[in-house]
Design a protein around this motif. Structure first.
Motif, PDB file in Angstrom:
ATOM      1  N   PHE A  68       0.852  -1.184   0.000  1.00  0.00           N
ATOM      2  CA  PHE A  68       0.000   0.000   0.000  1.00  0.00           C
ATOM      3  C   PHE A  68       0.887   1.234   0.000  1.00  0.00           C
ATOM      4  O   PHE A  68       1.765   1.372   0.855  1.00  0.00           O
ATOM      5  N   ARG A  69       0.666   2.132  -0.983  1.00  0.00           N
ATOM      6  CA  ARG A  69       1.468   3.353  -1.057  1.00  0.00           C
ATOM      7  C   ARG A  69       0.763   4.481  -0.299  1.00  0.00           C
ATOM      8  O   ARG A  69      -0.397   4.781  -0.572  1.00  0.00           O
ATOM      9  N   LEU A  70       1.461   5.069   0.654  1.00  0.00           N
ATOM     10  CA  LEU A  70       0.882   6.111   1.498  1.00  0.00           C
ATOM     11  C   LEU A  70       0.618   7.381   0.691  1.00  0.00           C
ATOM     12  O   LEU A  70       1.507   7.861  -0.015  1.00  0.00           O
ATOM     13  N   PRO A  71      -0.590   7.936   0.792  1.00  0.00           N
ATOM     14  CA  PRO A  71      -0.903   9.152   0.033  1.00  0.00           C
ATOM     15  C   PRO A  71      -0.174  10.382   0.558  1.00  0.00           C
ATOM     16  O   PRO A  71      -0.006  11.361  -0.161  1.00  0.00           O
ATOM     17  N   THR A  72       0.260  10.337   1.823  1.00  0.00           N
ATOM     18  CA  THR A  72       0.917  11.502   2.415  1.00  0.00           C
ATOM     19  C   THR A  72       2.363  11.634   1.947  1.00  0.00           C
ATOM     20  O   THR A  72       2.770  12.672   1.441  1.00  0.00           O
ATOM     21  N   SER A  73       3.147  10.578   2.101  1.00  0.00           N
ATOM     22  CA  SER A  73       4.574  10.634   1.779  1.00  0.00           C
ATOM     23  C   SER A  73       4.910   9.996   0.444  1.00  0.00           C
ATOM     24  O   SER A  73       5.990  10.242  -0.110  1.00  0.00           O
ATOM     25  N   GLY A  74       4.028   9.163  -0.073  1.00  0.00           N
ATOM     26  CA  GLY A  74       4.323   8.444  -1.309  1.00  0.00           C
ATOM     27  C   GLY A  74       5.157   7.205  -1.085  1.00  0.00           C
ATOM     28  O   GLY A  74       5.451   6.466  -2.031  1.00  0.00           O
ATOM     29  N   ALA A  75       5.542   6.932   0.169  1.00  0.00           N
ATOM     30  CA  ALA A  75       6.338   5.740   0.482  1.00  0.00           C
ATOM     31  C   ALA A  75       5.432   4.522   0.631  1.00  0.00           C
ATOM     32  O   ALA A  75       4.219   4.646   0.834  1.00  0.00           O
ATOM     33  N   LEU A  76       6.024   3.342   0.526  1.00  0.00           N
ATOM     34  CA  LEU A  76       5.270   2.119   0.766  1.00  0.00           C
ATOM     35  C   LEU A  76       5.101   1.922   2.265  1.00  0.00           C
ATOM     36  O   LEU A  76       6.038   2.105   3.048  1.00  0.00           O
ATOM     37  N   TYR A  77       3.895   1.558   2.670  1.00  0.00           N
ATOM     38  CA  TYR A  77       3.589   1.387   4.083  1.00  0.00           C
ATOM     39  C   TYR A  77       4.285   0.149   4.639  1.00  0.00           C
ATOM     40  O   TYR A  77       4.174  -0.952   4.084  1.00  0.00           O
ATOM     41  N   ALA A  78       5.024   0.328   5.730  1.00  0.00           N
ATOM     42  CA  ALA A  78       5.642  -0.796   6.428  1.00  0.00           C
ATOM     43  C   ALA A  78       4.642  -1.338   7.445  1.00  0.00           C
ATOM     44  O   ALA A  78       4.130  -0.578   8.264  1.00  0.00           O
TER      45      ALA A  78
END
Length: 297
Positions: A195-205
């Motif tokens: 899942f890619r976080l909409p806030t940072s654009g990083a992949l959720y750990a």
């Protein structure tokens, strides 16, 4: 201060917040050329440039930022006082703007609003549903809804939902090909749905914990989404393991179309809270809504 000066200041604030003369003009119900004239008149009167204009955007200058720092709290205070006048009416009234996430809307907000609003026809609610963090003061929202652990300390927070839990799930067709993981470390050998976080654009750990030990697990797999509903659909189709809210897959767990694993590594955490600035003077309508949303479980 003359009335037209207040109008000019409100026009400047709107352009600065919208970062566009076109959007600001639409919001104010005026023409773009008239709005440009208003801003030039204000800049001429003050003797400084307030906005930097480019072909794509509008941004405040240093002087503009200083003026914004004074205007926002002042106009917010005026707005609160105007809203509080509804207390003098026979019935509470007004529009309440709330920024929230999709899951919070469907699981907590809408069930409460569905029961609340028919009793107060003069109270209107606007929900802005998105997954990014929003500055409710800058964006002029009355309140926001987020997880309790994500709320700034200078906000008043009211719990409006139960504790939540993220769980690891997979379809029977997936587990027909892969063994059931026994520890989070086993996830390295599995197909996982990112899942890619909409806030940072990083992949959720994936955040997991057991007996005081906390892990943030980076997973890998064939698919990446920025929408949890698609993670659930892909998990149901057997493409991999998903990490989702337990209440979102309650029916699928009951009918066996999804199987939960690693349950002892998936603790509960604080649920949703309504938050708003501590300096906000609640109107009768806002106070009623807060009371209706308050979690009493």
């Amino acid at each position: 201060m003359r009335r037209e000066e207040l109008v000019d200041l409100n026009a400047f604030l709107t352009v600065a917040e919208e970062q566009s003369f076109t959007r600001a003009a639409a919001k104010l119900g005026t023409s773009q050329s008239s709005l440009s004239h208003t801003i030039r008149r204000l800049e001429t009167r003050l003797g400084v440039r307030l906005l930097t204009r480019t072909t794509r955007s509008v941004a405040p200058t240093e002087a503009g930022e200083r003026l914004l720092g004074t205007l926002r709290p002042a106009l917010d205070s005026i707005g609160s006082e105007l809203t509080s006048l509804s207390d003098l009416r026979d019935k509470p009234a007004g529009t309440i703007r709330i920024t929230t996430s999709e899951h919070a809307t469907t699981s907590v907000l809408w069930p409460a609003l569905e029961a609340f609003l028919p009793h107060y026809p003069d109270i209107h609610v606007e929900l802005s549903v998105n997954s990014s963090f929003t500055d409710i003061v800058t964006e002029r929202f009355d309140a926001g809804v987020r997880l309790g652990e994500a709320i700034a300390k200078d906000m008043i927070a009211v719990r409006i939902g139960p504790a939540l839990r993220m769980i690891v799930v997979g379809a029977p067709s997936y587990f027909a090909k892969y063994p059931i993981p026994q520890t989070p470390h086993d996830l390295a050998d599995h197909q996982c749905l990112n899942f890619r976080l909409p806030t940072s654009g990083a992949l959720y750990a994936w955040e997991m914990a057991k007996d005081g030990r906390e892990l943030r697990v980076r997973v890998d797999g064939p698919l990446v989404f920025n929408n949890i509903s698609m993670v659930m659909r892909a998990a149901l189709a057997g493409f991999g393991l998903g990490f989702v809210m337990e209440d979102q897959v309650k029916a699928q767990l009951s009918d066996g179309s999804l199987i939960a694993v690693l349950g002892d590594w998936c603790p509960t955490f604080p649920g949703y809270h309504l938050y708003y600035p501590s300096r906000r003077q609640p109107s009768a309508a806002f106070a009623l809504l807060v009371d209706a949303l308050r979690y009493r479980g």
